[in-house]
Scaffold this active site. Structure first.
Site, PDB file in Angstrom:
ATOM      1  N   ARG A 215       0.841  -1.198   0.000  1.00 51.58           N
ATOM      2  CA  ARG A 215       0.000   0.000   0.000  1.00 51.58           C
ATOM      3  C   ARG A 215       0.879   1.251   0.000  1.00 51.58           C
ATOM      4  O   ARG A 215       2.020   1.216   0.447  1.00 51.58           O
ATOM      5  CB  ARG A 215      -0.919   0.011   1.226  1.00 51.58           C
ATOM      6  CG  ARG A 215      -1.920  -1.131   1.246  1.00 51.58           C
ATOM      7  CD  ARG A 215      -2.789  -1.082   2.492  1.00 51.58           C
ATOM      8  NE  ARG A 215      -3.833  -2.099   2.461  1.00 51.58           N
ATOM      9  CZ  ARG A 215      -3.683  -3.352   2.873  1.00 51.58           C
ATOM     10  NH1 ARG A 215      -2.503  -3.729   3.353  1.00 51.58           N
ATOM     11  NH2 ARG A 215      -4.677  -4.210   2.810  1.00 51.58           N
ATOM     12  N   LYS A 242      -2.652  -2.804   7.747  1.00 54.98           N
ATOM     13  CA  LYS A 242      -4.095  -2.643   7.904  1.00 54.98           C
ATOM     14  C   LYS A 242      -4.691  -3.764   8.744  1.00 54.98           C
ATOM     15  O   LYS A 242      -5.672  -3.574   9.460  1.00 54.98           O
ATOM     16  CB  LYS A 242      -4.748  -2.606   6.521  1.00 54.98           C
ATOM     17  CG  LYS A 242      -6.198  -2.178   6.526  1.00 54.98           C
ATOM     18  CD  LYS A 242      -6.712  -2.035   5.104  1.00 54.98           C
ATOM     19  CE  LYS A 242      -8.171  -1.596   5.099  1.00 54.98           C
ATOM     20  NZ  LYS A 242      -8.690  -1.445   3.717  1.00 54.98           N
ATOM     21  N   HIS A 314      -4.137   3.057  -5.280  1.00 52.16           N
ATOM     22  CA  HIS A 314      -4.361   1.750  -4.657  1.00 52.16           C
ATOM     23  C   HIS A 314      -4.621   0.670  -5.707  1.00 52.16           C
ATOM     24  O   HIS A 314      -4.442  -0.526  -5.433  1.00 52.16           O
ATOM     25  CB  HIS A 314      -5.532   1.819  -3.682  1.00 52.16           C
ATOM     26  CG  HIS A 314      -5.668   0.601  -2.818  1.00 52.16           C
ATOM     27  ND1 HIS A 314      -4.801   0.317  -1.780  1.00 52.16           N
ATOM     28  CD2 HIS A 314      -6.558  -0.433  -2.850  1.00 52.16           C
ATOM     29  CE1 HIS A 314      -5.151  -0.821  -1.208  1.00 52.16           C
ATOM     30  NE2 HIS A 314      -6.211  -1.295  -1.835  1.00 52.16           N
ATOM     31  N   ARG A 317      -2.001  -1.930  -6.433  1.00 59.40           N
ATOM     32  CA  ARG A 317      -2.033  -3.161  -5.622  1.00 59.40           C
ATOM     33  C   ARG A 317      -2.942  -4.190  -6.285  1.00 59.40           C
ATOM     34  O   ARG A 317      -2.614  -5.380  -6.331  1.00 59.40           O
ATOM     35  CB  ARG A 317      -2.516  -2.827  -4.211  1.00 59.40           C
ATOM     36  CG  ARG A 317      -2.616  -4.010  -3.246  1.00 59.40           C
ATOM     37  CD  ARG A 317      -2.881  -3.486  -1.839  1.00 59.40           C
ATOM     38  NE  ARG A 317      -3.295  -4.506  -0.898  1.00 59.40           N
ATOM     39  CZ  ARG A 317      -2.460  -5.296  -0.207  1.00 59.40           C
ATOM     40  NH1 ARG A 317      -1.159  -5.203  -0.388  1.00 59.40           N
ATOM     41  NH2 ARG A 317      -2.921  -6.176   0.668  1.00 59.40           N
ATOM     42  N   TRP A 340      -3.297  -9.928   3.458  1.00 55.36           N
ATOM     43  CA  TRP A 340      -4.743  -9.806   3.690  1.00 55.36           C
ATOM     44  C   TRP A 340      -5.134 -10.646   4.900  1.00 55.36           C
ATOM     45  O   TRP A 340      -4.613 -11.747   5.113  1.00 55.36           O
ATOM     46  CB  TRP A 340      -5.519 -10.268   2.468  1.00 55.36           C
ATOM     47  CG  TRP A 340      -5.579  -9.245   1.375  1.00 55.36           C
ATOM     48  CD1 TRP A 340      -6.365  -8.138   1.333  1.00 55.36           C
ATOM     49  CD2 TRP A 340      -4.819  -9.234   0.158  1.00 55.36           C
ATOM     50  NE1 TRP A 340      -6.147  -7.433   0.167  1.00 55.36           N
ATOM     51  CE2 TRP A 340      -5.200  -8.082  -0.569  1.00 55.36           C
ATOM     52  CE3 TRP A 340      -3.852 -10.073  -0.393  1.00 55.36           C
ATOM     53  CZ2 TRP A 340      -4.664  -7.756  -1.811  1.00 55.36           C
ATOM     54  CZ3 TRP A 340      -3.315  -9.750  -1.624  1.00 55.36           C
ATOM     55  CH2 TRP A 340      -3.715  -8.606  -2.317  1.00 55.36           C
ATOM     56  N   TYR A 349     -10.078 -11.795  -6.687  1.00 57.42           N
ATOM     57  CA  TYR A 349      -9.163 -11.927  -7.815  1.00 57.42           C
ATOM     58  C   TYR A 349      -9.267 -13.295  -8.486  1.00 57.42           C
ATOM     59  O   TYR A 349      -8.691 -13.508  -9.544  1.00 57.42           O
ATOM     60  CB  TYR A 349      -7.712 -11.719  -7.354  1.00 57.42           C
ATOM     61  CG  TYR A 349      -7.467 -10.388  -6.694  1.00 57.42           C
ATOM     62  CD1 TYR A 349      -7.395  -9.220  -7.444  1.00 57.42           C
ATOM     63  CD2 TYR A 349      -7.310 -10.288  -5.317  1.00 57.42           C
ATOM     64  CE1 TYR A 349      -7.172  -7.989  -6.838  1.00 57.42           C
ATOM     65  CE2 TYR A 349      -7.082  -9.062  -4.704  1.00 57.42           C
ATOM     66  CZ  TYR A 349      -7.019  -7.922  -5.474  1.00 57.42           C
ATOM     67  OH  TYR A 349      -6.803  -6.710  -4.873  1.00 57.42           O
TER      68      TYR A 349
END
EC number: 2.7.7.-
Length: 387
Positions: A215, A242, A314, A317, A340, A349
């Site tokens: 990020r 995050k 973003h 990414r 994640w 994805y």
């Protein structure tokens, strides 16, 4: 009367009906006002104990308690920003007087804060140069912005009801769910075109983002102590991620090449500006300085020159993740590489590489009993017959 002063501020101290001792700053230097507040607090405590009434709490009081209890939150600054908006509408109001109607009415007035901040900078620059500033036209906030603000006040009022017992019943607030937008990603030739249109240090940042999937905030805040060039690894600390989990970053040759170009620019930060610029107030910034993760002028200009529309930083990414999935990288591996928190966040994805479903899709062939010929072969055959 249990009223005393510490310094210039008056305090209340008395025994509650249940035998517990109550002690609190009254926040005033005026004795008469302090006396009135003392009597009000004492009477309220009696009504709560003897009559079972719910104690009154102002919206400001609820916000202060929320910030005190949530001081550990990494996103506390986001909460403060949302509190700032709601205070414009509910300051001085008792929690019991805040209704669904008032909340929905207030949220309709929220505007795009970044748009307003950019206009203020432009206005300041125009006035300094003796030019006529542009007329400000508010821009409506996105549905996602409204959703986060509604989610916050919903959580705040629920805490007041269920945890603090300061509200009989919290309003029922429906939070709109933003529609899932398509994943925006670039083809390799588009990415190369974008990189070519970027100037340093943005160019290196974009290349590093496409090669690592990090990020923007993690890239801009990256320090040399977080990198081991010999082992070709970097790491993001839990408080920087995050998901609140540490992320190990495997550095490929492209990422290492970008990092080597940054060596010697700064003793601490990896990516820095190396040229001075003029601030809106006319002062000069230091020549070598840390990059700002919210600076978008150069980014937007590069997108325009490259002819790329509807693309955020973003989305680099998303591009990185999309390329890896299409190259055959398993979803579980991608989750670990990207840091994640859940596999569900990575499944968006999966549709880009449905090859693993081919064998299952062939089960339909048994129903028809025949196999479909190669399409390219069929076209060649048709062309021969026509000749």
């Amino acid at each position: 009367m249990s009223l005393f002063r510490r310094g210039e501020t008056w305090y209340a101290s008395f025994t509650l009906p249940n035998g517990k001792r109550f002690k609190q700053s009254l926040g005033t230097k005026d004795k008469r006002q302090a006396t009135e507040l003392h009597d009000k607090l004492k009477a309220e405590a009696w009504r709560v104990s003897k009559l079972g009434e719910t104690p009154d709490m102002t919206f400001e009081g609820a916000c202060v308690r929320w910030l005190e209890e949530k001081a550990h939150k990494k996103s506390l600054d986001d909460d403060k920003s949302r509190i700032g908006f709601w205070l414009q509408h509910f300051a001085g109001m008792q929690l019991k007087d805040i209704t669904e109607t008032k909340i929905y009415s207030a949220i309709q007035k929220i505007t795009n804060r970044r748009h307003e901040e950019n206009w203020k900078l432009m206005d300041e620059a125009c006035r300094k140069n003796g030019k006529q500033p542009p007329v400000f036209k508010p821009k409506p906030a996105a549905v996602a912005t409204k959703a986060t603000h509604l989610s916050f006040i919903k959580a705040l009022l629920r805490a007041a009801e269920r945890e603090w017992k300061m509200l009989d019943k919290a309003p029922i607030i429906k939070v709109p769910q933003p529609k899932n937008k398509r994943i925006r990603w670039l083809e390799p030739h588009e990415a190369k075109r974008l990189i070519d249109e970027c100037q340093e240090p943005l160019k290196s940042v974009v290349e590093f983002a496409l090669s690592t999937g990090l990020r923007r905030s993690n890239i801009i805040n990256l320090e040399w102590q977080q990198i081991d060039m010999q082992r070709k690894v970097a790491w993001i600390h839990p408080e920087q991620s995050k998901s609140n989990h540490a992320i190990g970053v495997a550095l490929n040759d492209t990422a290492c090449r970008v990092l080597k170009k940054q060596i010697g620019n700064h003793h601490k930060w990896v990516f820095v500006y190396k040229e001075s610029s003029t601030k809106p107030d006319g002062t000069k910034s230091p020549v070598v300085r840390k990059m700002r993760y919210d600076a978008n002028t150069a980014w937007r200009a590069a997108l325009k020159r490259a002819g790329i529309e509807d693309f955020r930083f973003h989305d680099l990414r998303h591009t990185w993740a999309s390329w890896l999935v299409q190259a055959g990288v398993p979803i579980s591996v991608l989750q670990e590489m990207g840091g994640w928190e859940s596999i569900e966040m990575v499944r968006r994805y999966a549709h880009l590489a449905p090859n693993h479903l081919t064998e299952h899709a062939r089960q339909i062939d048994s129903i028809f009993g025949t196999s479909v010929p190669n399409m390219s072969h069929s076209k060649n055959k048709e062309g021969t017959n026509n000749t």
